[in-house]
Scaffold this motif. Structure first.
Motif, PDB file in Angstrom:
ATOM      1  N   ASP A 166       0.808  -1.223   0.000  1.00  0.00           N
ATOM      2  CA  ASP A 166       0.000   0.000   0.000  1.00  0.00           C
ATOM      3  C   ASP A 166       0.839   1.270   0.000  1.00  0.00           C
ATOM      4  N   LEU A 167       2.142   1.108   0.139  1.00  0.00           N
ATOM      5  CA  LEU A 167       3.025   2.266   0.324  1.00  0.00           C
ATOM      6  C   LEU A 167       3.577   2.713  -1.029  1.00  0.00           C
ATOM      7  N   LYS A 168       2.743   3.405  -1.789  1.00  0.00           N
ATOM      8  CA  LYS A 168       3.133   3.850  -3.126  1.00  0.00           C
ATOM      9  C   LYS A 168       3.267   5.362  -3.224  1.00  0.00           C
ATOM     10  N   LEU A 181      -6.013  20.545  -0.039  1.00  0.00           N
ATOM     11  CA  LEU A 181      -5.804  19.302   0.698  1.00  0.00           C
ATOM     12  C   LEU A 181      -6.413  18.117  -0.035  1.00  0.00           C
ATOM     13  N   THR A 182      -7.493  18.349  -0.739  1.00  0.00           N
ATOM     14  CA  THR A 182      -8.133  17.282  -1.500  1.00  0.00           C
ATOM     15  C   THR A 182      -7.485  17.093  -2.855  1.00  0.00           C
ATOM     16  N   TYR A 183      -7.345  18.191  -3.592  1.00  0.00           N
ATOM     17  CA  TYR A 183      -6.928  18.060  -4.979  1.00  0.00           C
ATOM     18  C   TYR A 183      -5.452  17.743  -5.149  1.00  0.00           C
ATOM     19  N   LEU A 184      -4.612  18.266  -4.303  1.00  0.00           N
ATOM     20  CA  LEU A 184      -3.196  17.929  -4.419  1.00  0.00           C
ATOM     21  C   LEU A 184      -2.958  16.461  -4.091  1.00  0.00           C
ATOM     22  N   TRP A 185      -3.695  15.950  -3.111  1.00  0.00           N
ATOM     23  CA  TRP A 185      -3.592  14.524  -2.787  1.00  0.00           C
ATOM     24  C   TRP A 185      -4.133  13.670  -3.932  1.00  0.00           C
ATOM     25  N   ASP A 186      -5.266  14.059  -4.498  1.00  0.00           N
ATOM     26  CA  ASP A 186      -5.821  13.300  -5.621  1.00  0.00           C
ATOM     27  C   ASP A 186      -4.867  13.304  -6.816  1.00  0.00           C
ATOM     28  N   ASP A 187      -4.257  14.456  -7.070  1.00  0.00           N
ATOM     29  CA  ASP A 187      -3.312  14.527  -8.179  1.00  0.00           C
ATOM     30  C   ASP A 187      -2.072  13.674  -7.918  1.00  0.00           C
ATOM     31  N   ALA A 188      -1.612  13.652  -6.673  1.00  0.00           N
ATOM     32  CA  ALA A 188      -0.456  12.819  -6.332  1.00  0.00           C
ATOM     33  C   ALA A 188      -0.773  11.345  -6.560  1.00  0.00           C
ATOM     34  N   LYS A 189      -1.981  10.925  -6.216  1.00  0.00           N
ATOM     35  CA  LYS A 189      -2.375   9.527  -6.460  1.00  0.00           C
ATOM     36  C   LYS A 189      -2.428   9.236  -7.946  1.00  0.00           C
ATOM     37  N   ASN A 190      -2.916  10.201  -8.726  1.00  0.00           N
ATOM     38  CA  ASN A 190      -2.956  10.024 -10.166  1.00  0.00           C
ATOM     39  C   ASN A 190      -1.539   9.896 -10.731  1.00  0.00           C
ATOM     40  N   GLN A 191      -0.634  10.741 -10.248  1.00  0.00           N
ATOM     41  CA  GLN A 191       0.743  10.660 -10.729  1.00  0.00           C
ATOM     42  C   GLN A 191       1.388   9.348 -10.312  1.00  0.00           C
ATOM     43  N   MET A 192       1.033   8.847  -9.139  1.00  0.00           N
ATOM     44  CA  MET A 192       1.540   7.549  -8.714  1.00  0.00           C
ATOM     45  C   MET A 192       1.150   6.473  -9.721  1.00  0.00           C
ATOM     46  N   MET A 193      -0.094   6.495 -10.180  1.00  0.00           N
ATOM     47  CA  MET A 193      -0.538   5.489 -11.148  1.00  0.00           C
ATOM     48  C   MET A 193       0.214   5.630 -12.466  1.00  0.00           C
ATOM     49  N   VAL A 194       0.509   6.876 -12.854  1.00  0.00           N
ATOM     50  CA  VAL A 194       1.306   7.102 -14.060  1.00  0.00           C
ATOM     51  C   VAL A 194       2.688   6.478 -13.901  1.00  0.00           C
ATOM     52  N   GLU A 195       3.301   6.668 -12.741  1.00  0.00           N
ATOM     53  CA  GLU A 195       4.641   6.120 -12.498  1.00  0.00           C
ATOM     54  C   GLU A 195       4.623   4.590 -12.478  1.00  0.00           C
ATOM     55  N   VAL A 196       3.604   4.013 -11.860  1.00  0.00           N
ATOM     56  CA  VAL A 196       3.487   2.549 -11.815  1.00  0.00           C
ATOM     57  C   VAL A 196       3.371   1.976 -13.221  1.00  0.00           C
ATOM     58  N   GLU A 197       2.550   2.619 -14.042  1.00  0.00           N
ATOM     59  CA  GLU A 197       2.379   2.154 -15.423  1.00  0.00           C
ATOM     60  C   GLU A 197       3.660   2.318 -16.234  1.00  0.00           C
ATOM     61  N   SER A 198       4.525   3.229 -15.834  1.00  0.00           N
ATOM     62  CA  SER A 198       5.764   3.491 -16.571  1.00  0.00           C
ATOM     63  C   SER A 198       6.916   2.587 -16.143  1.00  0.00           C
ATOM     64  N   TRP A 199       6.678   1.748 -15.144  1.00  0.00           N
ATOM     65  CA  TRP A 199       7.752   0.881 -14.616  1.00  0.00           C
ATOM     66  C   TRP A 199       7.905  -0.374 -15.462  1.00  0.00           C
ATOM     67  N   GLY A 259       2.417  20.645  -2.954  1.00  0.00           N
ATOM     68  CA  GLY A 259       2.552  19.294  -2.432  1.00  0.00           C
ATOM     69  C   GLY A 259       3.933  18.729  -2.699  1.00  0.00           C
ATOM     70  N   PHE A 260       4.446  17.978  -1.735  1.00  0.00           N
ATOM     71  CA  PHE A 260       5.716  17.244  -1.867  1.00  0.00           C
ATOM     72  C   PHE A 260       5.410  15.784  -1.618  1.00  0.00           C
ATOM     73  N   TRP A 261       5.652  14.926  -2.607  1.00  0.00           N
ATOM     74  CA  TRP A 261       5.223  13.530  -2.535  1.00  0.00           C
ATOM     75  C   TRP A 261       6.364  12.587  -2.896  1.00  0.00           C
ATOM     76  N   GLN A 262       6.441  11.515  -2.151  1.00  0.00           N
ATOM     77  CA  GLN A 262       7.392  10.453  -2.482  1.00  0.00           C
ATOM     78  C   GLN A 262       6.605   9.304  -3.096  1.00  0.00           C
ATOM     79  N   ILE A 263       6.923   8.968  -4.341  1.00  0.00           N
ATOM     80  CA  ILE A 263       6.218   7.920  -5.084  1.00  0.00           C
ATOM     81  C   ILE A 263       7.164   6.748  -5.326  1.00  0.00           C
ATOM     82  N   THR A 264       6.742   5.571  -4.903  1.00  0.00           N
ATOM     83  CA  THR A 264       7.505   4.342  -5.131  1.00  0.00           C
ATOM     84  C   THR A 264       6.724   3.479  -6.105  1.00  0.00           C
ATOM     85  N   PRO A 265       7.146   3.396  -7.368  1.00  0.00           N
ATOM     86  CA  PRO A 265       6.341   2.716  -8.387  1.00  0.00           C
ATOM     87  C   PRO A 265       6.451   1.209  -8.381  1.00  0.00           C
TER      88      PRO A 265
END
Length: 664
Positions: free
Chosen positions: A239-241, A327-345, A253-259
């Motif tokens: 769950d730690l993505k 607080l809502t939209y930056l988090w939602d965008d970070a989750k969207n970017q996480m999915m982009v990174e996962v798909e790019s792995w 927002g500052f986000w750490q994404i692990t794809p």
């Protein structure tokens, strides 16, 4: 507390993303290619027109991140080596050491308008006794039109180098603690955080678990009475993505994404730290948290090793227009970017030959079935099974493995699974199935080669089974979460963990509630009458005495047998979800009799103190001779006798009594 984050207007900026949300749009735009400046003897600067990152040279520490009109997102009151850095903990002949990884040589790996990749290396020799015997190559990548920074590192231990233990390694970013106050780890765990100063005396008071702090005089009065520490925000690898922080002035927002989890240790349900108070953001690659020293990487003399940790992505985002909820939209965008990174792995832009591209990897697929003739005469579909490739080892060895790479997936409802983008090499195929005890290991070794898809067909797991189930307690899912978790002590109340969907086991001091709920005698569970959701405490802990000392506890399981076989063996299955410096003894019908199981001190996952609800998985199979049971009422005694402190004990996952086998 939320209102504190809206006292100033939001500044308009653009960021990279593909999402559109109602009143505003997050766009991808930059006319400037990636620029690299390294003429200064002490610093190197990466800049793509959206974000500018400054690193020390040749150390390779991140000292500044300029973005969205903020000159530096990092805590500039910290020394330059304490803002954004790689570090590790290791032990050798002279004990434990902490090391911030400092490069000694700077190199440009790739430099063009589309991408810059730079390297900071340190090479070990025998004169560096205070440093871990490793060659380390830290890499940083910036892409055109990308609001963020990628980082990875290559660790290598040469065969001729001395033995040592690698205990932990990670990337740490310390953001401006007065600006980044809102933290998000998941949809259920996101909140305004106490100030960093609240964790220090006199505003904070250290508690029995030394890393926990009671907020007695916080800057924001709302937090008064809360107990806080970094373990409350731990998360399973699967769950730690994405996790990180939000500043609202300007909205950033500052986000750490692990794809991918391929480079993390301990498999999909191993827990790791995330972010915590002080605006600290962690990318954990290896740690002993929730596992103990079994998780340490123990290198022997004449052992060569190399591993790539990462890449991970540090993603920055901001809002376009005023009036929206950051607080809502930056988090939602970070989750969207996480999915982009996962798909790019796996990423196609990494320059190191030690990081294989997609066409240099292979895959494996199949279907997992479960065979348990006491449940069904037919094979059972392995729905939701965890299936993974990990380095060769014993059954279940993956949960303490960290030297190599692991690749996990979950089977669909029909038991079909596919593991893609696997590095070439030799593996064992492992699995475990929620609803069944034990671990599966495929009989044959698996060799993954580039471009080859392996189909293992149907594989069948036969979980431990002796006879029919006479009774059971709990659910075999490697967690104690289904058992009774009490309401917290109101003196340590944290409203955040009382919200719907939150993890209520993360309250401080729940172990103390046991003695309050059972003041005169230990837990007694009666099969057929008791309900494990209400009557089985989530952890078998010590009992605190009035004089401040502790005693062990003995739990009883009472059950009735109409008939007892004249011959044969009954089997008691005890699956543990966690164990910390504990000792377990099992006796039947006579507390003074010889123990059928006497397991000396074991476990060091500290899951009780660290609100883990599970640590490492253990399975014990106890033979009970029929002569020890009687027709009528019987009792099983479970004694946890270690009692030096409040945190020794264990968590049960599942308990089952089986009859002698039948020929049916």
């Amino acid at each position: 507390v939320r209102d504190l984050f809206y006292s100033q207007p939001v500044r308009n900026k653009y960021i990279q993303s593909s999402l559109a949300f109602g009143k505003f749009t997050l766009t991808m735009s930059s006319s400037k290619g990636v620029q690299l400046s390294y003429e200064d003897p002490n610093y190197v600067i990466m800049d793509n027109g959206i974000v500018q990152v400054t690193l020390t040279k040749p150390d390779g520490n991140v000292t500044g991140i300029k973005y969205n009109g903020i000159d530096n997102l990092l805590e500039f009151d910290n020394k330059e080596s304490g803002r954004g850095y790689w570090d590790l903990d290791w032990s050798g002949t002279k004990g434990m050491s902490h090391q911030v990884i400092q490069g000694t040589e700077f190199k440009i790996i790739v430099q063009n308008e589309e991408q810059v990749e730079i390297s900071f290396t340190t090479n070990w020799d025998t004169s560096q006794e205070k440093l871990a015997p490793l060659n380390i190559d830290k890499r940083f990548i910036m892409l055109r039109d990308s609001p963020g920074l990628y980082s990875y590192a290559i660790y290598e231990h040469m065969k001729e180098w001395p033995a040592f233990n690698l205990v932990q390694t990670r990337i740490v970013f310390k953001l401006r603690k007065d600006e980044f106050r809102y933290m998000a780890v998941s949809d259920q765990r996101k909140r305004c955080m106490p100030h960093f100063e609240d964790l220090k005396s006199p505003r904070g008071q250290q508690m029995a678990f030394k890393e926990a702090v009671l907020l007695v005089d916080p800057i924001t009065p709302h937090f008064k009475g809360e107990a806080d520490d970094k373990y409350k925000y731990s998360c399973k690898n699967e769950d730690l993505k994405v996790h990180g922080w939000i500043c609202t002035n300007p909205a950033t927002g500052f986000w750490q994404i692990t794809p991918s989890n391929e480079f993390r240790s301990g498999g999909p349900i191993k827990q790791n730290l995330t972010s915590h108070a002080g605006a600290i953001n962690l990318a954990m690659f290896l740690s002993a948290h929730y596992a103990g020293d079994q998780m340490e990487l123990k290198f022997q003399e004449n052992e060569a090793w190399k591993k790539v940790f990462g890449p991970v992505f540090f993603y920055l985002n901001s809002l376009l227009t005023d009036g929206s909820d950051p607080l809502t939209y930056l988090w939602d965008d970070a989750k969207n970017q996480m999915m982009v990174e996962v798909e790019s792995w796996p990423y196609n832009f990494v320059a190191s030959e030690d990081f294989p591209s997609s066409d240099q990897r292979g895959s494996l697929s199949g279907r997992l079935l479960v065979q348990d003739r006491y449940i069904s005469s037919n094979n059972i579909l392995g729905s939701g099974a965890y299936v993974g490739l990990a380095p060769p080892g014993e059954v279940g060895s993956w949960q303490t493995e960290g030297k190599g790479y692991q690749f996990w997936t979950k089977a669909d409802e029909s038991g079909y699974f596919s593991i893609n983008n696997v590095r070439s090499g030799d593996y064992n195929l492992y699995a475990w199935v929620p609803g069944f005890i034990g671990d599966y290991k495929y009989n044959n070794a698996i060799n993954i080669t580039a471009g080859v898809d392996i189909d293992v067909g149907d594989i069948v797991y036969e979980p431990p089974r002796h006879g029919a189930t006479l009774w059971e307690i709990g659910i075999p899912d490697r967690s104690a979460g289904e058992f009774y978790v009490p309401d917290p002590n109101p003196n340590y109340l944290n409203d955040y963990f009382r919200l719907p969907g939150s993890e209520n086991f993360r309250h401080y001091g729940l172990w103390e509630r046991y003695a309050e709920l059972y003041p005169d005698a230990d837990l007694v569970y009666t099969v057929g009458t008791s309900d494990y959701k209400k009557d089985w405490f989530f952890a078998q802990v010590t009992r605190k005495n009035d004089d401040g000392t502790y005693t062990g506890t003995t739990w009883q399981i009472k059950f009735h047998l109409e008939n007892v076989s004249a011959t044969g063996i009954y089997k008691l299955r005890i699956a543990l979800a966690a164990a910390h410096q504990t000792r377990l003894e099992v006796k039947v019908n006579d507390l003074e009799s010889k123990a059928l199981l006497s397991r000396g001190q074991f476990g060091h996952d500290n899951a009780i103190a660290r609100y883990g609800i599970h640590g490492l998985y253990w399975l014990y199979n106890v033979d009970i001779d029929c002569s020890l049971l009687v027709e009528g009422d019987n009792t099983i005694f479970l004694t946890q006798s270690k009692c030096a402190n409040a945190f020794q004990g264990l968590m049960y996952d599942y308990i089952r009594l089986e009859s002698p086998p039948t020929d049916d």
